[in-house]
Design an enzyme around this catalytic site. Structure first.
Site, mmCIF file in Angstrom:
data_model
loop_
_atom_site.group_PDB
_atom_site.id
_atom_site.type_symbol
_atom_site.label_atom_id
_atom_site.label_comp_id
_atom_site.label_asym_id
_atom_site.label_seq_id
_atom_site.Cartn_x
_atom_site.Cartn_y
_atom_site.Cartn_z
ATOM 1 N N GLU A 130 16.189 110.152 166.254
ATOM 2 C CA GLU A 130 16.827 111.379 165.733
ATOM 3 C C GLU A 130 17.297 112.271 166.875
ATOM 4 O OE1 GLU A 130 14.583 113.528 167.221
ATOM 5 O OE2 GLU A 130 14.583 114.865 165.459
ATOM 6 N N TRP A 131 17.450 111.671 168.073
ATOM 7 C CA TRP A 131 18.110 112.287 169.235
ATOM 8 C C TRP A 131 17.394 113.535 169.746
ATOM 9 C CZ3 TRP A 131 22.210 112.815 165.044
ATOM 10 C CH2 TRP A 131 22.654 111.553 164.634
ATOM 11 N N GLY A 132 16.103 113.672 169.436
ATOM 12 C CA GLY A 132 15.362 114.841 169.927
ATOM 13 C C GLY A 132 15.661 116.112 169.157
ATOM 14 N N GLU A 133 16.403 115.998 168.029
ATOM 15 C CA GLU A 133 16.855 117.203 167.322
ATOM 16 C C GLU A 133 15.725 118.033 166.740
ATOM 17 O OE1 GLU A 133 19.857 116.233 164.422
ATOM 18 O OE2 GLU A 133 21.427 116.522 165.932
ATOM 19 N N ASP A 154 23.007 110.419 172.960
ATOM 20 C CA ASP A 154 23.286 109.088 173.513
ATOM 21 C C ASP A 154 23.573 109.124 175.011
ATOM 22 O OD1 ASP A 154 23.095 108.363 170.904
ATOM 23 O OD2 ASP A 154 25.075 107.442 170.766
ATOM 24 N N ASP A 165 18.039 105.307 162.831
ATOM 25 C CA ASP A 165 18.941 106.354 163.318
ATOM 26 C C ASP A 165 18.974 107.548 162.362
ATOM 27 O OD1 ASP A 165 20.801 107.471 165.059
ATOM 28 O OD2 ASP A 165 22.045 105.680 165.168
#
Ligand code: GLA
Length: 660
Positions: A196-199, A218, A163
């Site tokens: 990394e949530w697409g950042e 999420d 994460d």
């Protein structure tokens, strides 16, 4: 029947280049660990438990047992993954991670051994930061990459979700590279899931590091969340392939926030996107329908196809989507996905999905488990929020199957109780062979009158010919407003006499005409409502979770007594029956929202945009909106995320009025 499409010995058509391969995205180089050659399948506890106490050793073991007992292992599910909150809040004196003694009294190694004893694999979670994401903040691996990776390997871990919280601003590529190297140094095969949530646009660089990377924030167990994530993940198709996958987050199927139709859409679309299939519901409490969805072998085969292509969008018009995925055997998986709240005709052709020219095609419905022949049109009327998932092949086997027909409804099913509405249904031949002895029957809920006023049968329907039938439909006076199923059944025979039945539910709405004069629009019954977080709130802001958790509508310090509080992405529809003139409102981001709150407001009159604001931020005072909706049957209030993510997007339709 399932084997038909991949039958050995049939002529495999030349693999045509998919016409829809989306350009513009760099293809990430392939990860070097040789793992996850098809998208990972398994379970992760997060979506069902978050950090609650029920996430423990007995849950993990129970899921492993169910994988075996209920055939999910046979269906391909392998990984039983632990998410956040498995650890003690502090490392031990030697700097090592330890399991939370309440949840895992026997330690992680013992659970791993148990999972392995079932022929399954186990995954674990930590963060590429100083602490994990849970508010307690369990130890993260930043600066401990090599020792933590070795500890995971020593426990027998097969999969790591890594994460992004508390990352101290260290460059993402650098952090994720260090852990890639640390995992490789253990010598144990460990699937590496980058979260990394697409950042940092991981689809451009993570392919040489990890086996999968999250492309979005999420997911939550709502239609709006699933939809917005799907829309962000679809354009990234070019980056996916064997060993390196886009990850639109874990499944919500079975968690209760969506209907089974919506969960079938979720599962169909994740499969057509070659997404990881990580079950996110507590299977110990799952319904028969949940198991049926999750273990649909034919849909899983789309996800797990060895060619490893993510499906691409062929068309997307007014919420009617066609997404096609090239398969290793030359066939195409075709998802006809209906984003809207009413049944829609969605159509494409064998040529458009990339199949070679042929006399006829086999078209298999992967939810009905039935095969048909088509002359080339690939079409269906798809129920509201539904997906018809097909596998279409130029396999020379079409003649073995009955002809396909397509059922349709021509008029919009908005019915005022006690008044007779006339609806027209259609049955259209699609087959390379004609459908014979066709009969159509429309039925409504009990107590409704449904009467055919034109012929309901015809002797034959070759491809392209339609049987249209007019019906008078009356919902009894006093029927409460809401949605009701009207079901169209068609019966017909294939040329060899086989009887075929085909059924489509159309969602009909019982509506009331809006009172004439000036109305608070928010007080009128809603035809449909979709919202990014929590429900649409009347006369308060949206508090993100349960009903009634908002505050007075407040924009730029001004408080409003009436209106609607929503959260992007949101769409609320009202029946106006052609009787209204103008919608007015004062709109903006509610003062309670964080700085990330940016939204845009739109008013739609039937299919036409009647007003829009452009992007508004929470620094701005309420903006006036005026929309001419005269003649519209339906008014739709839309709030989008303003182009950034769905974050703190508390949007107020304050002082919302309509004149009728
Ligand atoms: C982040 C991740 C989630 C979940 C939680 C755990 O939000 O994106 O998938 O792992 O952390 O705290």
């Amino acid at each position: 029947m399932a084997g038909l499409l991949c039958a050995a010995g049939t002529t495999v058509p030349a693999v045509a280049e998919s016409p829809a391969s989306a350009p513009g995205h760099a293809v990430a180089p392939q990860s070097g660990n040789g793992l996850a050659l098809t998208p990972p399948m398994g379970f992760n506890n997060w979506n069902s438990t978050h950090c609650r106490a029920e996430f423990d050793e007995s849950m993990v073991k129970g899921i492993a047992d169910i994988f075996v007992e209920k055939g999910l292992k046979d269906a391909g599910y392998r990984y039983v993954n632990l998410d956040d909150c498995w650890a003690k809040p502090q490392r031990n004196a030697e700097g090592k991670l330890e399991a939370d003694p309440q949840r895992f009294p026997n330690g992680i190694k013992e659970v791993a051994d148990y999972v392995h004893s079932k022929g399954l694999k186990i995954g674990i979670y930590t963060s590429a930061g100083t602490k994990t994401c849970a508010s307690v903040g369990f130890p993260g691996a930043l600066g401990h990459e090599y020792s933590d990776a070795q500890q995971f390997a020593d426990w027998g871990i097969d999969y790591l979700k890594y994460d992004n919280c508390n990352n101290q601003g260290v460059d993402a590529k650098q952090r994720y590279t260090t852990m890639r190297d640390a995992l490789a140094a253990t010598g144990r095969p460990i699937v590496y899931s980058i979260c990394e949530w697409g950042e940092n646009k991981p689809w451009e660089w993570a392919g040489e590091l990890g086996n999968l990377w999250r492309t979005t924030g999420d997911i939550n167990d709502s239609w709006a969340s699933m939809l917005s994530i799907m829309k962000k993940n679809l354009p990234l198709a070019a980056a996916a392939g064997p060993g390196h996958w886009n990850d639109p987050d874990m499944l919500e199927v079975g968690n209760g926030g969506m209907t089974d139709t919506e969960y079938r859409t979720h599962f169909s679309m994740w499969s057509v996107m070659a997404a990881p299939l990580l079950i996110g519901s507590d299977l110990r409490k799952a319904s028969t329908e949940t198991f049926e969805i999750l273990s649909n072998h034919e849909v899983i085969a789309v996800d797990q196809d060895p060619l490893g292509k993510q499906g691409t969008v062929l068309s997307s018009v007014d919420g009617r989507w066609v997404v096609a995925k090239e398969m290793a055997d030359g066939s195409r998986a075709v998802a006809l996905f209906n984003e809207t709240g009413s049944a829609q005709r969605i159509a494409t052709t064998a040529a458009a999905v990339g199949l070679p020219k042929a006399d006829g095609y086999t078209m298999r419905d992967l939810w009905q488990h039935r095969s048909y022949n088509t002359a080339g049109t690939v079409a269906a009327t798809v129920p509201a929020h539904g997906t018809v998932l097909l596998r279409v092949a130029a396999d020379g086997e079409w003649a073995a199957h009955p002809p396909a027909v397509e059922l349709g409804l021509e008029s919009s099913p908005l019915i005022e109780a006690g008044r007779t509405a006339t609806l027209t249904t259609t049955v259209t031949g699609l087959g390379r062979t004609p459908a014979k002895k066709i009969s159509a029957l429309l039925t409504g809920p009990s107590g409704w009158q449904v009467k055919a006023v034109s012929p309901t049968g015809t002797p034959a329907l070759p491809a392209g010919r339609t049987l249209a039938t007019r019906w008078q439909v009356t919902a009894p006076a006093g029927t409460p407003t809401g949605t009701y199923d009207l079901t169209l059944d068609a019966r017909y025979r294939s040329p060899d006499g086989t009887l075929v039945r085909s059924t489509v539910p159309f969602r009909a709405h019982v509506v009331v005409a809006p009172p004439s004069g000036a109305n608070h629009l928010g007080d009128l019954p809603q035809l449909s409502a979709a919202n990014g977080w929590g429900p649409v709130e009347r006369d308060t802001s949206n508090g993100e979770s349960g009903a009634g958790d908002g505050h007075p509508l407040t924009i730029g310090g001004a408080v409003f007594a009436k209106g609607l509080g929503v959260h992007a992405d949101s769409a609320v529809e009202f029946y106006t029956g052609g009787a209204c003139g103008t919608v007015t409102a004062r709109v903006g981001v509610d003062d309670e929202a964080g700085a990330g709150g940016t939204v845009a407001f739109e008013v739609w009159a039937d299919g036409e945009k009647a007003a829009s604001t452009g992007v508004l931020t929470n620094a701005m005072p309420a903006q006036p909106v005026t929309a001419d909706v005269s003649g519209a049957q339906v008014v739709r209030l839309v709030v989008t995320d303003g182009g950034d993510d769905v974050d703190s997007d508390h949007a107020d339709w304050a002082d919302l009025r309509i004149t009728c």
